[in-house]
Enzyme design. Structure first.
Site, PDB file in Angstrom:
ATOM      1  N   GLU A 140       0.807  -1.230   0.000  1.00  0.00           N
ATOM      2  CA  GLU A 140       0.000   0.000   0.000  1.00  0.00           C
ATOM      3  C   GLU A 140       0.841   1.282   0.000  1.00  0.00           C
ATOM      4  OE1 GLU A 140      -2.812  -0.475   3.227  1.00  0.00           O
ATOM      5  OE2 GLU A 140      -3.729  -2.231   2.298  1.00  0.00           O
ATOM      6  N   ASN A 181       2.354  -4.905  -3.293  1.00  0.00           N
ATOM      7  CA  ASN A 181       0.958  -5.317  -3.059  1.00  0.00           C
ATOM      8  C   ASN A 181       0.099  -4.090  -2.736  1.00  0.00           C
ATOM      9  OD1 ASN A 181      -0.891  -7.612  -2.533  1.00  0.00           O
ATOM     10  ND2 ASN A 181      -0.854  -6.947  -0.391  1.00  0.00           N
ATOM     11  N   HIS A 217     -10.014  -6.975  -2.061  1.00  0.00           N
ATOM     12  CA  HIS A 217     -11.076  -6.822  -1.057  1.00  0.00           C
ATOM     13  C   HIS A 217     -12.200  -6.083  -1.762  1.00  0.00           C
ATOM     14  CE1 HIS A 217      -8.590  -8.131   2.272  1.00  0.00           C
ATOM     15  NE2 HIS A 217      -7.645  -7.287   1.904  1.00  0.00           N
ATOM     16  N   GLU A 252      -5.569 -11.157  -1.413  1.00  0.00           N
ATOM     17  CA  GLU A 252      -6.351 -11.010  -0.168  1.00  0.00           C
ATOM     18  C   GLU A 252      -7.849 -11.014  -0.447  1.00  0.00           C
ATOM     19  OE1 GLU A 252      -5.068  -7.652   2.203  1.00  0.00           O
ATOM     20  OE2 GLU A 252      -2.982  -7.882   1.576  1.00  0.00           O
ATOM     21  N   ASP A 254     -11.710 -11.145  -0.584  1.00  0.00           N
ATOM     22  CA  ASP A 254     -12.975 -11.413   0.100  1.00  0.00           C
ATOM     23  C   ASP A 254     -14.037 -10.541  -0.550  1.00  0.00           C
ATOM     24  OD1 ASP A 254     -12.212  -8.984   1.399  1.00  0.00           O
ATOM     25  OD2 ASP A 254     -11.739 -10.006   3.276  1.00  0.00           O
TER      26      ASP A 254
END
Ligand code: XIL
Length: 340
Positions: A140, A181, A217, A252, A254
């Protein structure tokens, strides 16, 4: 191809399907749950061939107190992976979200900050040399507007902290794949453009970077015709990163927008997003892994961070039963065909 509501795969675990295709399918894990909930550990070992630490390999848990390194959780996760023949993704060496408070409070000079970070990266990457196949070196580092994020490391060292971190990680384990990432940079937008420019610049300067992680996400309303993200955009972004010679991992995943047991309709929509992302990844040569952030709705960071209305974002329900999202992942893997 849309997923069929009657989608019944053979009942083969995701792991076996992924192994047959030379693909990595993984989940973020916590060492305490591995130790305390047998069904948690059993499900992981059956369904996944890769793990990543949800928290325990970040700087704050490792060095909460300056000079006192605690590898208990990280070691337990790496040992669990070895015992079950699973690969490990390391996450994350440099992330403002898990920088110990003492770093934030320190008045380190630029040279002191560089010396500290170099030693930290050498120590952590060196400890797991040969056992962590890929590291998220910087997490990030780009702001939501597309410029450099003004993090504590940016403020202490300047923008080349990113390049330095990659070089130090490579020194400590020349065989580990090194990733940048980030979130909200999965499709085609100003943030993914900035990530692209960042990694292109690193490559041009000869920095050892091997991949980009797309966090993924997402929520139901982000995805598809009316959202900011689509399978086509993800494919386009993966393609341009691949053209630089980089790999892509979905790191990651979801999918928010479902709570509790969900409704059949919402569960199908959620399954479709999982299907679309995994099928897109499998069709794109540079995309070699997909990890979900947790795997059971019983333990998801979404509950504390986004609230109960989104708290069922994962492929297994709170009782460790597979949801339609699970069948969708299995279907995408099955359709991908067995590699030769
Ligand atoms: C989150 C964990 O899931 C939480 O348990 C922890 O409190 C904070 O970090 N993007 C990332 C992850 O890269 O490291 C974050 O993980 C979720 C967002």
């Amino acid at each position: 191809m849309p997923i069929s509501s009657a989608s019944q795969t053979s009942g083969t675990a995701l792991r076996a399907l992924a192994d047959a295709r030379g693909f990595s399918i993984g989940a973020a894990v916590q060492s305490g749950l591995i130790a305390d909930e047998p069904v948690y550990a059993e499900t992981l070992a059956r369904e996944f061939n890769m793990v990543v630490a949800e928290w325990e390999m970040k700087m704050d848990p490792i060095e909460r107190q300056r000079g006192v390194l605690d590898f208990t959780g990280a070691d337990a996760i790496v040992a669990f992976a070895a015992a079950n023949d699973m690969a490990v993704r390391g996450h994350a060496l440099v992330w403002h979200g898990a920088t110990p408070a003492w770093v934030e409070r320190s008045n380190m000079t630029r040279d002191e900050a560089m010396a500290y970070l170099r030693t930290y990266i050498h120590t952590v990457v060196g400890r797991y040399r040969g056992r962590v196949m890929a590291w998220d070196v910087v997490n990030e580092g780009i702001s939501d507007q597309g410029g450099m994020r003004r993090t504590v490391w940016y403020n202490l060292i300047g923008e080349d902290y990113i390049e330095m971190a990659f070089r130090w990680a490579h020194e400590a384990d020349p065989d580990a794949l090194l990733f940048y990432n980030d979130y909200a940079a999965e499709g085609m937008n100003s943030k993914s453009d900035a990530v692209y420019e960042l990694v292109k610049g690193l490559l041009e300067r000869g920095a050892p970077i091997h991949g980009v992680g797309l966090q993924m996400h997402v929520s139901l309303s982000d995805f598809g015709r009316f959202g900011w993200l689509s399978a086509e955009q993800i494919a386009q972004n993966i393609e341009r990163l691949g053209a630089l010679g980089l790999q892509v991992h979905i790191t990651e995943m979801d999918v928010r927008g479902v709570s509790g047991a969900g409704t059949p309709e919402l569960l199908e929509q959620q399954a479709q997003v999982y299907y679309d992302v995994l099928a897109t990844c499998l069709q794109a040569e540079p995309c070699t892994a997909l990890l979900t952030w947790g795997f059971t709705d019983r333990h998801t960071w979404i509950r504390p961070f986004f609230g109960p209305a989104d708290a069922a974002p994962l492929p297994f329900d709170e009782g460790y039963q597979p949801k339609p999202a699970y069948d969708a992942l299995a279907q995408a893997l099955t359709e991908a065909g067995v590699s030769d």
